[in-house]
Design a protein around this motif. Structure first.
Motif, PDB file in Angstrom:
ATOM      1  N   ASP A   1      99.618  20.318  67.544  1.00  0.00           N
ATOM      2  CA  ASP A   1      99.410  21.510  66.736  1.00  0.00           C
ATOM      3  C   ASP A   1      98.879  21.069  65.367  1.00  0.00           C
ATOM      4  OD1 ASP A   1     101.594  20.794  65.033  1.00  0.00           O
ATOM      5  OD2 ASP A   1     103.001  21.839  66.331  1.00  0.00           O
ATOM      6  N   VAL A   2      98.593  22.020  64.512  1.00  0.00           N
ATOM      7  CA  VAL A   2      97.926  21.692  63.252  1.00  0.00           C
ATOM      8  C   VAL A   2      98.827  20.897  62.305  1.00  0.00           C
ATOM      9  CG1 VAL A   2      98.520  23.829  62.000  1.00  0.00           C
ATOM     10  CG2 VAL A   2      96.379  22.618  61.479  1.00  0.00           C
ATOM     11  N   LEU A   3     100.133  21.147  62.349  1.00  0.00           N
ATOM     12  CA  LEU A   3     101.029  20.407  61.457  1.00  0.00           C
ATOM     13  C   LEU A   3     101.128  18.942  61.864  1.00  0.00           C
ATOM     14  CD1 LEU A   3     103.830  23.066  60.930  1.00  0.00           C
ATOM     15  CD2 LEU A   3     101.991  22.430  59.362  1.00  0.00           C
ATOM     16  N   GLU A   4     101.153  18.684  63.159  1.00  0.00           N
ATOM     17  CA  GLU A   4     101.185  17.303  63.625  1.00  0.00           C
ATOM     18  C   GLU A   4      99.846  16.604  63.344  1.00  0.00           C
ATOM     19  OE1 GLU A   4     102.415  17.260  67.681  1.00  0.00           O
ATOM     20  OE2 GLU A   4     104.463  17.900  67.218  1.00  0.00           O
ATOM     21  N   PHE A   5      98.771  17.343  63.466  1.00  0.00           N
ATOM     22  CA  PHE A   5      97.440  16.804  63.148  1.00  0.00           C
ATOM     23  C   PHE A   5      97.373  16.416  61.670  1.00  0.00           C
ATOM     24  CE2 PHE A   5      92.880  17.970  62.027  1.00  0.00           C
ATOM     25  CZ  PHE A   5      92.339  16.784  62.498  1.00  0.00           C
ATOM     26  N   LYS A   6      97.866  17.305  60.805  1.00  0.00           N
ATOM     27  CA  LYS A   6      97.841  17.022  59.372  1.00  0.00           C
ATOM     28  C   LYS A   6      98.768  15.859  59.011  1.00  0.00           C
ATOM     29  CE  LYS A   6      97.514  19.998  56.163  1.00  0.00           C
ATOM     30  NZ  LYS A   6      97.716  21.112  55.213  1.00  0.00           N
ATOM     31  N   ALA A   7      99.857  15.713  59.751  1.00  0.00           N
ATOM     32  CA  ALA A   7     100.776  14.616  59.477  1.00  0.00           C
ATOM     33  C   ALA A   7     100.095  13.273  59.710  1.00  0.00           C
ATOM     34  CB  ALA A   7     102.015  14.741  60.357  1.00  0.00           C
ATOM     35  N   ILE A   8      99.301  13.159  60.759  1.00  0.00           N
ATOM     36  CA  ILE A   8      98.570  11.919  61.038  1.00  0.00           C
ATOM     37  C   ILE A   8      97.590  11.627  59.912  1.00  0.00           C
ATOM     38  CG2 ILE A   8      96.780  10.935  62.530  1.00  0.00           C
ATOM     39  CD1 ILE A   8      98.213  12.071  64.902  1.00  0.00           C
ATOM     40  N   LEU A   9      96.910  12.671  59.464  1.00  0.00           N
ATOM     41  CA  LEU A   9      95.947  12.503  58.372  1.00  0.00           C
ATOM     42  C   LEU A   9      96.660  12.098  57.083  1.00  0.00           C
ATOM     43  CD1 LEU A   9      93.770  15.671  59.080  1.00  0.00           C
ATOM     44  CD2 LEU A   9      93.210  13.319  59.690  1.00  0.00           C
ATOM     45  N   ALA A  10      97.805  12.729  56.809  1.00  0.00           N
ATOM     46  CA  ALA A  10      98.554  12.417  55.590  1.00  0.00           C
ATOM     47  C   ALA A  10      99.088  10.991  55.612  1.00  0.00           C
ATOM     48  CB  ALA A  10      99.702  13.410  55.419  1.00  0.00           C
ATOM     49  N   GLN A  11      99.550  10.555  56.783  1.00  0.00           N
ATOM     50  CA  GLN A  11     100.074   9.198  56.904  1.00  0.00           C
ATOM     51  C   GLN A  11      98.985   8.164  56.658  1.00  0.00           C
ATOM     52  OE1 GLN A  11     101.711   9.495  60.815  1.00  0.00           O
ATOM     53  NE2 GLN A  11     103.758  10.049  60.093  1.00  0.00           N
ATOM     54  N   ASP A  12      97.739   8.554  56.872  1.00  0.00           N
ATOM     55  CA  ASP A  12      96.617   7.637  56.640  1.00  0.00           C
ATOM     56  C   ASP A  12      96.137   7.677  55.193  1.00  0.00           C
ATOM     57  OD1 ASP A  12      94.815   5.734  57.986  1.00  0.00           O
ATOM     58  OD2 ASP A  12      93.237   7.149  57.417  1.00  0.00           O
ATOM     59  N   GLY A  13      96.774   8.519  54.360  1.00  0.00           N
ATOM     60  CA  GLY A  13      96.426   8.562  52.945  1.00  0.00           C
ATOM     61  C   GLY A  13      95.506   9.710  52.555  1.00  0.00           C
ATOM     62  N   LEU A  14      95.280  10.652  53.459  1.00  0.00           N
ATOM     63  CA  LEU A  14      94.379  11.762  53.170  1.00  0.00           C
ATOM     64  C   LEU A  14      95.148  12.981  52.676  1.00  0.00           C
ATOM     65  CD1 LEU A  14      91.922  11.486  56.206  1.00  0.00           C
ATOM     66  CD2 LEU A  14      91.903  10.272  54.004  1.00  0.00           C
ATOM     67  N   VAL A  15      94.540  13.709  51.745  1.00  0.00           N
ATOM     68  CA  VAL A  15      95.169  14.882  51.128  1.00  0.00           C
ATOM     69  C   VAL A  15      94.340  16.123  51.467  1.00  0.00           C
ATOM     70  CG1 VAL A  15      95.879  15.953  48.951  1.00  0.00           C
ATOM     71  CG2 VAL A  15      96.090  13.471  49.265  1.00  0.00           C
ATOM     72  N   SER A  16      95.029  17.202  51.757  1.00  0.00           N
ATOM     73  CA  SER A  16      94.366  18.426  52.212  1.00  0.00           C
ATOM     74  C   SER A  16      94.066  19.383  51.069  1.00  0.00           C
ATOM     75  CB  SER A  16      95.261  19.098  53.259  1.00  0.00           C
ATOM     76  OG  SER A  16      95.320  20.458  53.112  1.00  0.00           O
ATOM     77  N   LYS A  17      92.970  20.129  51.230  1.00  0.00           N
ATOM     78  CA  LYS A  17      92.686  21.313  50.423  1.00  0.00           C
ATOM     79  C   LYS A  17      92.558  22.470  51.405  1.00  0.00           C
ATOM     80  CE  LYS A  17      89.997  18.896  46.822  1.00  0.00           C
ATOM     81  NZ  LYS A  17      89.757  17.608  47.523  1.00  0.00           N
ATOM     82  N   SER A  18      93.251  23.571  51.136  1.00  0.00           N
ATOM     83  CA  SER A  18      93.300  24.691  52.081  1.00  0.00           C
ATOM     84  C   SER A  18      92.757  25.968  51.462  1.00  0.00           C
ATOM     85  CB  SER A  18      94.746  24.924  52.543  1.00  0.00           C
ATOM     86  OG  SER A  18      95.298  23.744  53.092  1.00  0.00           O
ATOM     87  N   TYR A  19      92.113  26.785  52.311  1.00  0.00           N
ATOM     88  CA  TYR A  19      91.500  28.052  51.897  1.00  0.00           C
ATOM     89  C   TYR A  19      91.818  29.101  52.966  1.00  0.00           C
ATOM     90  CZ  TYR A  19      88.911  24.411  49.436  1.00  0.00           C
ATOM     91  OH  TYR A  19      88.578  23.299  48.693  1.00  0.00           O
ATOM     92  N   MET A  20      91.851  30.370  52.568  1.00  0.00           N
ATOM     93  CA  MET A  20      92.241  31.414  53.529  1.00  0.00           C
ATOM     94  C   MET A  20      91.362  32.643  53.400  1.00  0.00           C
ATOM     95  SD  MET A  20      95.973  33.277  54.014  1.00  0.00           S
ATOM     96  CE  MET A  20      96.773  31.905  54.828  1.00  0.00           C
ATOM     97  N   VAL A  21      91.034  33.240  54.565  1.00  0.00           N
ATOM     98  CA  VAL A  21      90.253  34.470  54.617  1.00  0.00           C
ATOM     99  C   VAL A  21      90.996  35.501  55.463  1.00  0.00           C
ATOM    100  CG1 VAL A  21      88.895  33.690  56.621  1.00  0.00           C
ATOM    101  CG2 VAL A  21      87.969  35.455  55.102  1.00  0.00           C
ATOM    102  N   ALA A  22      90.926  36.767  55.045  1.00  0.00           N
ATOM    103  CA  ALA A  22      91.513  37.875  55.807  1.00  0.00           C
ATOM    104  C   ALA A  22      90.520  38.284  56.894  1.00  0.00           C
ATOM    105  CB  ALA A  22      91.816  39.050  54.889  1.00  0.00           C
ATOM    106  N   ASN A  23      90.919  38.143  58.144  1.00  0.00           N
ATOM    107  CA  ASN A  23      89.989  38.379  59.254  1.00  0.00           C
ATOM    108  C   ASN A  23      89.625  39.844  59.445  1.00  0.00           C
ATOM    109  OD1 ASN A  23      89.888  35.618  59.984  1.00  0.00           O
ATOM    110  ND2 ASN A  23      91.805  35.834  61.128  1.00  0.00           N
ATOM    111  N   ARG A  24      90.505  40.739  59.038  1.00  0.00           N
ATOM    112  CA  ARG A  24      90.265  42.156  59.325  1.00  0.00           C
ATOM    113  C   ARG A  24      90.121  42.987  58.049  1.00  0.00           C
ATOM    114  NH1 ARG A  24      90.502  42.108  64.577  1.00  0.00           N
ATOM    115  NH2 ARG A  24      90.382  44.360  64.872  1.00  0.00           N
ATOM    116  N   GLY A  25      89.668  42.321  56.996  1.00  0.00           N
ATOM    117  CA  GLY A  25      89.456  43.000  55.729  1.00  0.00           C
ATOM    118  C   GLY A  25      90.523  42.640  54.711  1.00  0.00           C
ATOM    119  N   PHE A  26      90.110  42.533  53.459  1.00  0.00           N
ATOM    120  CA  PHE A  26      91.002  42.100  52.388  1.00  0.00           C
ATOM    121  C   PHE A  26      92.259  42.959  52.302  1.00  0.00           C
ATOM    122  CE2 PHE A  26      92.489  41.902  48.018  1.00  0.00           C
ATOM    123  CZ  PHE A  26      92.385  40.558  47.708  1.00  0.00           C
ATOM    124  N   HIS A  27      92.089  44.273  52.415  1.00  0.00           N
ATOM    125  CA  HIS A  27      93.217  45.201  52.264  1.00  0.00           C
ATOM    126  C   HIS A  27      93.801  45.624  53.610  1.00  0.00           C
ATOM    127  CE1 HIS A  27      92.646  45.540  47.951  1.00  0.00           C
ATOM    128  NE2 HIS A  27      91.363  45.787  48.145  1.00  0.00           N
TER     129      HIS A  27
END
Length: 484
Positions: free
Chosen positions: A48-74
């Motif tokens: 899953d995505v958390l386990e994927f990110k854990a592997i990346l973090a253990q290798d020294g990589l840092v994440s930047k995250s962004y989010m979009v509303a799929n069905r409209g902002f409101h």
């Protein structure tokens, strides 16, 4: 406080339990990218995505995250959001610096039966859990991967690369297109990262100025960690622009090279950017190609625009609202297409006069012009393609004005014509009738995206209908556009 939040998410992902297995990527070649290096060669297989990110973090990589509303902002009631991430840092295992443009990945949220919005990582057969674009340092292209749910556990799949997408779209706008190898070919037509809402105000995305509303739903712990660390989408936009320019292009015939000039193959979305309660600032790119235009935006009284929405019975689906988050939300010719045209001039494939002559042909339809796009079929892949093109135009007898333009220096006259057109449009926006016509035009170009060939790939469409809601719907009949 921020450092504590970073520590919390780092401890959380490192504390995740892994399923031990050989982590094979189905269909994978010997790719040279972050995902292959860190996932396929790992002893643990992230499911899953958390386990994927854990592997990346253990290798020294840092994440930047962004989010979009799929069905409209409101419109958060379904809890449907997409999260996109980049990773950067000094990789321990690869002994190299990883930059944001080396890895993009996306995943989704959903609201569960407990009225809680969660990361949508439940393993179900055939379900898309993560989609990944990883830059291949040897190919100078992007590799596309997916983590798909299975019977007992998810499986990683390599789907292809930028060159496969180029091959899938080789005949786009040139004749009968063949079946696509990649689902990604329907959206990533230029073979690289995309962001439809590329420019400010980035409608439907989380920004520092306008955080996304979550509604009355509860938020899961792991999602809250994301929300606490979200970055303004303007940073993602800058990264996407850089990523687009990293891709090595295959050898193309002159037709394929000229395609962005004559036709639109990708779109972006633009909206009112004024943030003024009374006056709209509307991008002139919605009405004319920016390479023909020196104006930045046109203005319109908000009350006249809202009256026009009421006139047409405008309604944003699944809400009681009449419009998108920002007014005059419209598709435009993509940044990638505009940059490709500029490169044609820079590389000497065409000169500025030829560029302007073609763009000025049917210029009132900057997004999709069948008249202009059909001209591409008259281009032959030969050394004197321009002479052959002019001869065909002459022989047909239907392109007198275009032949005349191609035979003289007339940059100034094109720019004056467009400037006068925009001036007349601006004057029309002072009347209710003019604004009503402009909203009719707006609705027409929105529909044209769904009708165009770029939305005919059976494996997907760039506006993702069914998954995303982008535009309001006009209930009442529109004013007919006699120019189309």
């Amino acid at each position: 406080m921020k450092s504590l939040k970073v520590l919390a998410i780092f401890i959380f992902v490192l504390g995740t339990k892994f399923s031990w297995a050989n982590c094979l990527i189905v269909g994978s070649e010997q790719n040279s990218d972050v995902l292959t290096s860190l996932v396929q060669n790992a002893e643990i297989c992230p499911k899953d995505v958390l386990e994927f990110k854990a592997i990346l973090a253990q290798d020294g990589l840092v994440s930047k995250s962004y989010m979009v509303a799929n069905r409209g902002f409101h419109n958060p009631r379904r809890g449907s959001f997409s999260v996109f991430e980049t990773m950067s840092g000094d990789s321990k295992s690869m002994s190299r610096k990883v930059i944001d443009e080396d890895l993009y990945f996306g995943h989704f949220t959903v609201k569960n039966q407990s009225n809680t919005i969660v990361l949508d990582q439940l393993n179900l057969k055939g379900k898309l859990l993560i989609e990944v674009m990883a830059y291949d340092w040897k190919k100078n292209a992007y590799n596309f991967y997916e983590l798909i749910g299975g019977i007992s556990k998810p499986t990683w799949f390599y789907r292809g690369d930028s060159f496969d997408i180029f091959e899938d779209n080789m005949n786009l706008k040139l004749g009968e297109s063949k079946a696509s190898k990649l689902r990604c070919s329907a959206c990533h037509i230029s073979g690289g990262p995309i962001l439809k809402e590329l420019e400010y105000p980035h409608s439907d995305w989380w920004t520092k100025e306008m955080p996304l509303p979550m509604g009355s739903s509860k938020i899961s712990y792991d999602l809250q960690l994301y929300l606490d660390l979200l970055k303004d989408v303007s940073h993602f936009s800058a990264s996407v622009k850089k990523g687009m320019k990293r891709i090595a292009k295959p050898e193309l015939g002159i037709q394929q090279k000229l395609r962005p000039l004559f036709c639109t193959t990708e779109i972006n979305l633009k909206s009112d950017s004024s943030m003024d309660t009374n006056i709209l600032k509307i991008s002139a790119d919605i009405f004319v190609n920016p390479l023909l235009n020196e104006e930045v935006f046109l203005t319109m009284e908000r009350n006249l625009y809202e009256d026009a929405l009421e006139f047409y019975g405008s309604k944003f689906p699944e809400t009681n609202l009449s419009d998108s988050q920002y007014a005059f939300h419209a598709p435009v010719k993509a940044y990638s297409n505009i940059e490709a045209i500029k490169k044609l001039v820079k590389d000497g494939v065409i000169d500025e006069e030829f560029m302007l002559d073609i763009l000025a042909y049917d210029f009132k339809h900057p997004l999709f012009s069948k008249k202009r796009c059909d001209l591409l079929k008259l281009i032959e892949n030969e050394l004197d393609w321009r002479g052959a093109f002019l001869e065909k135009l002459n022989r047909s007898g239907r392109y007198v004005s275009l032949v005349s333009d191609l035979s003289k220096t007339n940059k100034k006259s094109h720019l004056v014509k467009v400037k006068n057109y925009l001036r007349d449009l601006q004057m029309s926006f002072s009347t209710a009738e003019g604004v009503i016509e402009s909203v009719s035009y707006l609705s027409g170009i929105r529909e044209s995206v769904y009708d165009d060939e770029i939305s005919k790939n059976p494996r997907g469409q760039i506006l993702e209908p069914g998954f995303r809601i982008v535009f309001p719907e006009m209930i009442k009949p529109l004013v007919e556009d006699t120019n189309r």
